[in-house]
Scaffold this motif. Structure first.
Motif, PDB file in Angstrom:
ATOM      1  N   PHE A 207       1.223  -1.173  -0.020  1.00 29.02           N
ATOM      2  CA  PHE A 207      -0.254   0.364  -0.153  1.00 29.02           C
ATOM      3  C   PHE A 207       0.842   1.261  -0.648  1.00 29.02           C
ATOM      4  O   PHE A 207       2.011   1.573   0.713  1.00 29.02           O
ATOM      5  CB  PHE A 207      -0.869   0.274   1.380  1.00 29.02           C
ATOM      6  N   LEU A 208       0.439   2.137  -0.641  1.00 24.40           N
ATOM      7  CA  LEU A 208       1.068   2.989  -1.056  1.00 24.40           C
ATOM      8  C   LEU A 208       0.418   4.807  -0.702  1.00 24.40           C
ATOM      9  O   LEU A 208      -0.946   4.438  -1.308  1.00 24.40           O
ATOM     10  CB  LEU A 208       2.447   3.713  -2.224  1.00 24.40           C
ATOM     11  N   PHE A 209       1.116   5.839  -0.497  1.00 25.03           N
ATOM     12  CA  PHE A 209       0.237   7.370  -0.077  1.00 25.03           C
ATOM     13  C   PHE A 209       0.429   8.059  -0.713  1.00 25.03           C
ATOM     14  O   PHE A 209       1.694   8.050   0.013  1.00 25.03           O
ATOM     15  CB  PHE A 209      -0.201   6.929   1.539  1.00 25.03           C
ATOM     16  N   ASN A 210       0.105   8.745  -1.828  1.00 20.55           N
ATOM     17  CA  ASN A 210       0.494   9.872  -2.413  1.00 20.55           C
ATOM     18  C   ASN A 210      -0.528  10.941  -1.814  1.00 20.55           C
ATOM     19  O   ASN A 210      -0.906  10.867  -1.687  1.00 20.55           O
ATOM     20  CB  ASN A 210       0.652   9.469  -3.912  1.00 20.55           C
ATOM     21  N   THR A 211       0.249  12.252  -1.966  1.00 19.03           N
ATOM     22  CA  THR A 211      -0.088  13.385  -1.033  1.00 19.03           C
ATOM     23  C   THR A 211       0.409  14.977  -2.355  1.00 19.03           C
ATOM     24  O   THR A 211       1.637  14.759  -1.926  1.00 19.03           O
ATOM     25  CB  THR A 211      -0.310  13.226   0.534  1.00 19.03           C
ATOM     26  N   GLN A 212      -0.544  16.052  -1.587  1.00 20.96           N
ATOM     27  CA  GLN A 212      -0.178  17.076  -2.012  1.00 20.96           C
ATOM     28  C   GLN A 212      -0.782  18.200  -0.759  1.00 20.96           C
ATOM     29  O   GLN A 212      -1.402  17.895  -0.023  1.00 20.96           O
ATOM     30  CB  GLN A 212      -0.902  17.649  -3.068  1.00 20.96           C
ATOM     31  N   GLY A 213       0.551  18.752  -0.153  1.00 22.31           N
ATOM     32  CA  GLY A 213       0.123  20.086   0.561  1.00 22.31           C
ATOM     33  C   GLY A 213       1.330  20.466   0.857  1.00 22.31           C
ATOM     34  O   GLY A 213       2.400  19.989   1.045  1.00 22.31           O
ATOM     35  N   CYS A 214       1.565  21.747   1.746  1.00 24.70           N
ATOM     36  CA  CYS A 214       2.578  21.867   2.597  1.00 24.70           C
ATOM     37  C   CYS A 214       3.086  21.104   3.819  1.00 24.70           C
ATOM     38  O   CYS A 214       2.975  21.184   4.375  1.00 24.70           O
ATOM     39  CB  CYS A 214       2.589  23.494   2.828  1.00 24.70           C
ATOM     40  N   GLY A 215       4.309  20.736   2.798  1.00 27.83           N
ATOM     41  CA  GLY A 215       5.042  19.886   4.253  1.00 27.83           C
ATOM     42  C   GLY A 215       4.516  18.534   4.253  1.00 27.83           C
ATOM     43  O   GLY A 215       5.045  17.438   4.303  1.00 27.83           O
ATOM     44  N   ALA A 216       3.912  18.237   3.046  1.00 29.10           N
ATOM     45  CA  ALA A 216       3.348  16.482   3.143  1.00 29.10           C
ATOM     46  C   ALA A 216       3.138  16.836   1.563  1.00 29.10           C
ATOM     47  O   ALA A 216       2.008  15.577   0.951  1.00 29.10           O
ATOM     48  CB  ALA A 216       1.780  16.555   3.068  1.00 29.10           C
ATOM     49  N   THR A 217       4.122  16.522   0.463  1.00 28.02           N
ATOM     50  CA  THR A 217       4.346  16.475  -1.193  1.00 28.02           C
ATOM     51  C   THR A 217       4.264  15.292  -1.367  1.00 28.02           C
ATOM     52  O   THR A 217       5.631  15.536  -1.364  1.00 28.02           O
ATOM     53  CB  THR A 217       4.348  17.970  -2.101  1.00 28.02           C
ATOM     54  N   ALA A 284       8.158  -0.850   7.421  1.00 29.67           N
ATOM     55  CA  ALA A 284       8.150   0.616   8.482  1.00 29.67           C
ATOM     56  C   ALA A 284       7.594   1.664   7.379  1.00 29.67           C
ATOM     57  O   ALA A 284       6.694   2.816   7.506  1.00 29.67           O
ATOM     58  CB  ALA A 284       9.907   0.936   8.263  1.00 29.67           C
ATOM     59  N   LEU A 285       7.812   1.807   6.176  1.00 29.27           N
ATOM     60  CA  LEU A 285       7.020   2.365   5.300  1.00 29.27           C
ATOM     61  C   LEU A 285       5.160   2.419   4.983  1.00 29.27           C
ATOM     62  O   LEU A 285       4.656   3.549   5.665  1.00 29.27           O
ATOM     63  CB  LEU A 285       7.029   1.933   3.750  1.00 29.27           C
ATOM     64  N   GLU A 286       5.120   1.415   5.189  1.00 26.39           N
ATOM     65  CA  GLU A 286       3.539   0.828   6.165  1.00 26.39           C
ATOM     66  C   GLU A 286       3.173   2.022   7.082  1.00 26.39           C
ATOM     67  O   GLU A 286       2.123   2.145   7.197  1.00 26.39           O
ATOM     68  CB  GLU A 286       3.121  -1.035   5.954  1.00 26.39           C
ATOM     69  N   ARG A 287       4.269   1.693   7.855  1.00 25.58           N
ATOM     70  CA  ARG A 287       3.779   2.487   9.573  1.00 25.58           C
ATOM     71  C   ARG A 287       3.729   3.738   9.258  1.00 25.58           C
ATOM     72  O   ARG A 287       2.831   4.861   9.423  1.00 25.58           O
ATOM     73  CB  ARG A 287       4.208   1.893  10.618  1.00 25.58           C
ATOM     74  N   ASN A 289       3.468   5.801   6.418  1.00 27.03           N
ATOM     75  CA  ASN A 289       2.144   5.818   5.348  1.00 27.03           C
ATOM     76  C   ASN A 289       0.893   5.255   6.731  1.00 27.03           C
ATOM     77  O   ASN A 289      -0.029   6.608   6.076  1.00 27.03           O
ATOM     78  CB  ASN A 289       1.528   4.650   3.902  1.00 27.03           C
ATOM     79  N   ARG A 290       0.935   4.566   6.973  1.00 27.28           N
ATOM     80  CA  ARG A 290      -1.186   4.433   8.111  1.00 27.28           C
ATOM     81  C   ARG A 290      -0.587   5.958   8.621  1.00 27.28           C
ATOM     82  O   ARG A 290      -1.973   6.330   9.394  1.00 27.28           O
ATOM     83  CB  ARG A 290      -0.754   2.992   8.501  1.00 27.28           C
ATOM     84  N   SER A 291       0.041   6.120   9.084  1.00 27.79           N
ATOM     85  CA  SER A 291       0.633   7.559  10.466  1.00 27.79           C
ATOM     86  C   SER A 291      -0.028   8.661   9.196  1.00 27.79           C
ATOM     87  O   SER A 291      -0.212   9.766  10.240  1.00 27.79           O
ATOM     88  CB  SER A 291       1.398   7.817  10.469  1.00 27.79           C
ATOM     89  N   ARG A 292      -0.433   8.881   8.248  1.00 26.09           N
ATOM     90  CA  ARG A 292      -0.310  10.088   7.510  1.00 26.09           C
ATOM     91  C   ARG A 292      -1.818  10.078   7.097  1.00 26.09           C
ATOM     92  O   ARG A 292      -2.060  11.178   6.487  1.00 26.09           O
ATOM     93  CB  ARG A 292       0.246   9.812   6.041  1.00 26.09           C
ATOM     94  N   MET A 293      -2.601   8.997   7.019  1.00 24.96           N
ATOM     95  CA  MET A 293      -4.053   8.752   6.965  1.00 24.96           C
ATOM     96  C   MET A 293      -4.907   9.745   7.645  1.00 24.96           C
ATOM     97  O   MET A 293      -5.016   9.461   9.133  1.00 24.96           O
ATOM     98  CB  MET A 293      -4.562   7.697   6.463  1.00 24.96           C
TER      99      MET A 293
END
Length: 293
Positions: A207-217, A284-287, A289-293
């Motif tokens: 599972f991958l999570f792509n986002t946009q925004g200040c500090g979060a692109t 670690a990558l999965e954790r 990404n889950r923390s950013r949701m």
């Protein structure tokens, strides 16, 4: 698109057939095939004959030369479930495509089918939809090997960046991409599959999570490859590039950009009959990404 709950529409959509290192490009089916086309040169079997293995009462439409209708499917299972179920309705089969892979040294024909049906994937955000993938042997006689519903999210297809890759000289794997997006966020599920003993098996999913925004692109890009191993199948390497963009002047608190890589190796277990891994980096990558949701 609003689904007609009284009429179930089955559409087999064309796939872009890319050449594999073990096939000449001319060996791949073309996007111009119809229900009446033969599955290979010198064969009397048509794609209509193959589809009747999935839709037992399939009949050619008397008014449309390249369309057919049916009212029930054979049982099939979802990629995340073991229970097989069939669906009933008024199906219309029109256009479709096909892709050749190799399994155990044999040529295998994959056919993907989008299915809209009231009873499909009940209780999920994509209720009423399924994405079937069927595997057929083509030599010496056509045979349905397995069929599975690939859908785990709103949009489902072969991943266009790396749809098929060679595992070894006799076997290919392929990547299925399930995704949806909203408000600058993209939720991406990648599944690696192959055929083992004439049955679809999942090598792994990520599972991958792509986002946009200040500090979060963040842009997260996977890559899949194989490496030789002593067992029945090679090891599979999963490598993910995570790129964070530096913030622009529009951000009040600007953060720096960076690029990181996460990697894991999956090995075939003869005793368990599947691929196994225990990758600290991918976990670690999965954790993260889950923390950013």
């Amino acid at each position: 698109m609003i689904l007609n709950r009284n009429a179930i529409i089955l559409a087999v959509f064309a796939l872009v057939c890319l050449p594999l290192s073990i096939y000449a490009q001319s060996s791949q089916p073309t996007n111009e095939i119809t229900l009446r086309s033969v599955i290979r040169k010198g064969s009397d079997t048509t794609y209509f004959d193959l589809l009747r293995m999935l839709l037992p009462d399939l009949q050619m439409n008397s008014t449309e030369p390249n369309a057919a209708t049916a009212h029930r499917t054979i049982p099939f299972r979802n990629i995340e479930a073991k229970k097989a179920e069939s669906l009933e309705g008024n199906f219309t089969v029109t256009t479709f495509g096909a892709r050749l892979i190799r399994s155990g040294g044999r040529r295998i024909l994959l056919v993907q089918q989008d299915l809209s049906a009231e009873g499909a994937n009940e209780g999920t955000p994509y209720e009423g939809e399924a994405a079937l993938l069927a595997a057929f042997s083509v030599e010496p006689q056509p045979k349905l090997l397995d069929v599975i519903d690939l859908k785990t999210d709103r949009f489902t297809d072969f991943w266009e960046d790396q749809p098929v890759f060679q595992l070894n000289a006799k076997n290919d794997g392929f990547v299925i991409h399930n995704t949806h997006w909203n408000a600058g966020e993209s939720y991406d599920d990648y599944r690696l599959l192959f055929l083992d003993g004439e049955r679809f098996k999942v090598i792994t999913n990520i599972f991958l999570f792509n986002t946009q925004g200040c500090g979060a692109t963040f842009t997260e890009t996977p890559r899949f490859s194989s490496m030789p191993a002593a067992g029945k199948y090679p090891n599979i390497v999963v490598k993910v590039k995570v790129k964070k963009d530096a913030d622009g002047e529009e951000c009040s608190r600007r953060t720096r950009g960076y690029t990181r890589y996460y990697e894991g190796v999956f090995s075939w277990s003869t005793t368990k009959g599947n691929y196994q891994s225990n990758s600290p980096q991918l976990m670690a990558l999965e954790r993260f990404n889950r923390s950013r949701m």
